[in-house]
Design a protein around this motif. Structure first.
Motif, PDB file in Angstrom:
ATOM      1  N   LEU A 262       0.820  -1.205   0.000  1.00  0.00           N
ATOM      2  CA  LEU A 262       0.000   0.000   0.000  1.00  0.00           C
ATOM      3  C   LEU A 262       0.859   1.261   0.000  1.00  0.00           C
ATOM      4  CD1 LEU A 262      -2.550  -1.009   2.777  1.00  0.00           C
ATOM      5  CD2 LEU A 262      -3.092  -0.785   0.337  1.00  0.00           C
ATOM      6  N   GLU A 263       0.309   2.315  -0.565  1.00  0.00           N
ATOM      7  CA  GLU A 263       0.888   3.630  -0.338  1.00  0.00           C
ATOM      8  C   GLU A 263       0.682   3.974   1.145  1.00  0.00           C
ATOM      9  OE1 GLU A 263       2.539   5.786  -2.602  1.00  0.00           O
ATOM     10  OE2 GLU A 263       2.589   3.884  -3.711  1.00  0.00           O
ATOM     11  N   LEU A 264       1.593   4.727   1.724  1.00  0.00           N
ATOM     12  CA  LEU A 264       1.564   4.943   3.173  1.00  0.00           C
ATOM     13  C   LEU A 264       0.401   5.818   3.640  1.00  0.00           C
ATOM     14  CD1 LEU A 264       5.363   5.321   4.000  1.00  0.00           C
ATOM     15  CD2 LEU A 264       3.924   3.267   4.007  1.00  0.00           C
TER      16      LEU A 264
ATOM     17  N   GLY B  42      -7.675   3.959  -7.155  1.00  0.00           N
ATOM     18  CA  GLY B  42      -6.831   3.467  -8.232  1.00  0.00           C
ATOM     19  C   GLY B  42      -5.658   2.651  -7.719  1.00  0.00           C
ATOM     20  N   PHE B  43      -4.935   2.044  -8.643  1.00  0.00           N
ATOM     21  CA  PHE B  43      -3.745   1.280  -8.264  1.00  0.00           C
ATOM     22  C   PHE B  43      -2.660   1.422  -9.315  1.00  0.00           C
ATOM     23  CE2 PHE B  43      -6.562  -1.639 -10.495  1.00  0.00           C
ATOM     24  CZ  PHE B  43      -5.723  -2.320 -11.372  1.00  0.00           C
ATOM     25  N   LYS B  44      -1.443   1.118  -8.891  1.00  0.00           N
ATOM     26  CA  LYS B  44      -0.294   1.152  -9.790  1.00  0.00           C
ATOM     27  C   LYS B  44       0.065  -0.279 -10.166  1.00  0.00           C
ATOM     28  CE  LYS B  44       1.510   5.179  -7.318  1.00  0.00           C
ATOM     29  NZ  LYS B  44       2.628   5.697  -6.484  1.00  0.00           N
ATOM     30  N   LYS B  45      -0.031  -0.589 -11.439  1.00  0.00           N
ATOM     31  CA  LYS B  45       0.330  -1.921 -11.900  1.00  0.00           C
ATOM     32  C   LYS B  45       1.785  -1.915 -12.328  1.00  0.00           C
ATOM     33  CE  LYS B  45      -1.146  -3.625 -15.877  1.00  0.00           C
ATOM     34  NZ  LYS B  45      -2.020  -4.239 -16.907  1.00  0.00           N
TER      35      LYS B  45
ATOM     36  N   MET C 187     -21.853   3.570  -3.678  1.00  0.00           N
ATOM     37  CA  MET C 187     -20.445   3.340  -3.967  1.00  0.00           C
ATOM     38  C   MET C 187     -19.874   4.605  -4.590  1.00  0.00           C
ATOM     39  SD  MET C 187     -20.892   0.708  -7.229  1.00  0.00           S
ATOM     40  CE  MET C 187     -19.145   0.330  -7.360  1.00  0.00           C
ATOM     41  N   ILE C 188     -18.646   4.931  -4.250  1.00  0.00           N
ATOM     42  CA  ILE C 188     -17.991   6.110  -4.811  1.00  0.00           C
ATOM     43  C   ILE C 188     -16.598   5.735  -5.286  1.00  0.00           C
ATOM     44  CG2 ILE C 188     -19.309   7.758  -3.428  1.00  0.00           C
ATOM     45  CD1 ILE C 188     -16.780   8.014  -1.648  1.00  0.00           C
ATOM     46  N   PHE C 189     -15.997   6.644  -6.057  1.00  0.00           N
ATOM     47  CA  PHE C 189     -14.703   6.382  -6.674  1.00  0.00           C
ATOM     48  C   PHE C 189     -13.796   7.594  -6.501  1.00  0.00           C
ATOM     49  CE2 PHE C 189     -18.100   4.190  -8.790  1.00  0.00           C
ATOM     50  CZ  PHE C 189     -17.619   2.914  -9.034  1.00  0.00           C
ATOM     51  N   ILE C 190     -12.515   7.322  -6.247  1.00  0.00           N
ATOM     52  CA  ILE C 190     -11.522   8.385  -6.220  1.00  0.00           C
ATOM     53  C   ILE C 190     -10.360   7.992  -7.134  1.00  0.00           C
ATOM     54  CG2 ILE C 190     -12.142   9.189  -3.903  1.00  0.00           C
ATOM     55  CD1 ILE C 190      -9.729   7.654  -2.809  1.00  0.00           C
ATOM     56  N   LYS C 191      -9.645   8.979  -7.632  1.00  0.00           N
ATOM     57  CA  LYS C 191      -8.600   8.735  -8.624  1.00  0.00           C
ATOM     58  C   LYS C 191      -7.232   8.451  -8.010  1.00  0.00           C
ATOM     59  CE  LYS C 191     -10.833  11.409 -12.270  1.00  0.00           C
ATOM     60  NZ  LYS C 191     -10.697  12.526 -13.242  1.00  0.00           N
ATOM     61  N   ASP C 192      -7.099   8.612  -6.714  1.00  0.00           N
ATOM     62  CA  ASP C 192      -5.808   8.360  -6.066  1.00  0.00           C
ATOM     63  C   ASP C 192      -5.377   6.908  -6.264  1.00  0.00           C
ATOM     64  OD1 ASP C 192      -5.580  10.873  -3.833  1.00  0.00           O
ATOM     65  OD2 ASP C 192      -7.586  10.317  -4.497  1.00  0.00           O
ATOM     66  N   CYS C 193      -4.131   6.710  -6.710  1.00  0.00           N
ATOM     67  CA  CYS C 193      -3.583   5.356  -6.884  1.00  0.00           C
ATOM     68  C   CYS C 193      -2.862   4.967  -5.600  1.00  0.00           C
ATOM     69  CB  CYS C 193      -2.642   5.322  -8.090  1.00  0.00           C
ATOM     70  SG  CYS C 193      -3.501   5.538  -9.667  1.00  0.00           S
ATOM     71  N   LEU C 194      -3.516   4.159  -4.775  1.00  0.00           N
ATOM     72  CA  LEU C 194      -3.062   3.887  -3.416  1.00  0.00           C
ATOM     73  C   LEU C 194      -2.540   2.478  -3.212  1.00  0.00           C
ATOM     74  CD1 LEU C 194      -6.059   5.613  -1.580  1.00  0.00           C
ATOM     75  CD2 LEU C 194      -3.828   6.614  -2.157  1.00  0.00           C
ATOM     76  N   TYR C 195      -2.651   1.633  -4.228  1.00  0.00           N
ATOM     77  CA  TYR C 195      -2.260   0.227  -4.110  1.00  0.00           C
ATOM     78  C   TYR C 195      -1.215  -0.081  -5.172  1.00  0.00           C
ATOM     79  CZ  TYR C 195      -2.919  -4.838  -3.421  1.00  0.00           C
ATOM     80  OH  TYR C 195      -2.739  -6.168  -3.134  1.00  0.00           O
ATOM     81  N   ASN C 196      -0.199  -0.823  -4.793  1.00  0.00           N
ATOM     82  CA  ASN C 196       0.861  -1.209  -5.725  1.00  0.00           C
ATOM     83  C   ASN C 196       0.721  -2.689  -6.046  1.00  0.00           C
ATOM     84  OD1 ASN C 196       2.922   1.233  -5.888  1.00  0.00           O
ATOM     85  ND2 ASN C 196       2.182   1.097  -3.776  1.00  0.00           N
ATOM     86  N   TYR C 197       0.260  -2.960  -7.253  1.00  0.00           N
ATOM     87  CA  TYR C 197      -0.002  -4.323  -7.710  1.00  0.00           C
ATOM     88  C   TYR C 197       1.195  -4.811  -8.514  1.00  0.00           C
ATOM     89  CZ  TYR C 197      -2.218  -7.991 -10.575  1.00  0.00           C
ATOM     90  OH  TYR C 197      -2.514  -9.166 -11.216  1.00  0.00           O
TER      91      TYR C 197
END
Length: 292
Positions: A95-97, A116-119, A190-200
């Protein structure tokens, strides 16, 4: 009582689990618990987790009696947590901190938040994030076959809502569990945010390299998922999108492998018509991605 529980279903992830745990321990939001579910692996993953648990009382380790897989291990974690909100983390990712802090600020009175997430594949990073902001826009994008990730690890979910949705799932998944659970969670709050907080992190292993037994299991899981979503109370557009997308995945795997005849599956009776649907769907998705 902690505000957020992060659940890590753990099986043979010795090279990665320390990074995953560090990303939880060092969250900017501190009122969390970290639940490691031991799924009976053969390496030192749990020994590493125990060392961290001895230093941080927020870490709780649950031991399965036998290997149950990711789906069951996650649910065991859910039914042993104490927090109001759930997040999932696969221990080979991180995870992002500020992930917990940002999610908690944004979820408010909603029961599901997707971020969002970072692939990361071969050191190439692709940012994948939802462009919609709420359920209304979600249905709109689905109508145009906009691809929506269904990875549970890119969600914050209200605990009571999640438990209610999964209580009747007793199928033993090996693959596709994220897909079915995600679809069951779709709702107006349900809602959505654009922050990429997960590193996949994508590793070299893939379904195409698995043996025939696991390959067949993957197809059976997709088939079961399709039959389940057709019974759900979903809007017409959402049902059509996910039905077509699952069928497309089945077709692609069958076509690439040449190991299993798609005539064995009831929805492949009109094979030429179905192939046309798959190609149209693939074209629409690729076109939308190109202009994102």
């Amino acid at each position: 009582m902690p505000k957020i529980s992060i659940i890590l279903p753990t099986y043979n992830v010795e090279p990665y689990i320390e990074r995953a745990l560090q990303s939880c321990i060092n969250q900017t939001f501190k009122d969390i618990e970290i639940i490691v579910v031991d799924d009976c692996g053969h390496d030192k993953s749990i020994e590493i987790a125990k060392d961290y648990a001895n230093k941080d009382e927020r870490i709780k380790i649950i031991h399965n009696e036998k290997n149950l897989g990711t789906f069951a291990s996650r649910n065991i974690g859910v039914f042993n947590l104490n927090a109001d909100y759930i997040m999932f983390l696969d221990p080979d990712d991180y995870l992002e901190l500020n992930a917990c802090e940002i999610c908690l600020i944004n979820i408010k009175d909603n029961n599901l938040l997707q971020f969002g997430f970072k692939k990361n594949e071969n050191s190439e990073i692709d940012l994948i994030y939802p462009k919609m902001k709420d359920y209304k826009e979600f249905k709109k994008y689905i109508s145009y076959f906009y691809f929506t990730p269904w990875n549970l690890c890119s969600l914050m979910i209200k605990r009571d809502f999640f438990c209610k949705k999964i209580q009747n799932f007793d199928y033993k998944f090996v693959y596709t569990e994220d897909m079915l659970v995600y679809i069951s969670l779709i709702n107006e709050k349900m809602i959505f945010i654009k922050d990429c907080l997960y590193n996949y992190i994508i590793h070299e292993s893939s379904i195409s390299k698995e043996n025939d037994e696991k390959y067949n299991t993957y197809l059976a899981n997709l088939d079961f998922t399709l039959s389940m979503i057709e019974k759900m109370d979903l809007s017409k557009n959402i049902l059509r999108y996910y039905s077509y997308f699952i069928k497309m995945n089945i077709y692609q795997f069958l076509y690439k492998s040449h190991k299993i005849s798609y005539l064995k599956y009831k929805f492949f009776k009109k094979k030429e018509k179905f192939k046309k649907i798959c190609y149209i769907l693939l074209f629409k998705i690729s076109r939308l991605r190109r202009y994102r």
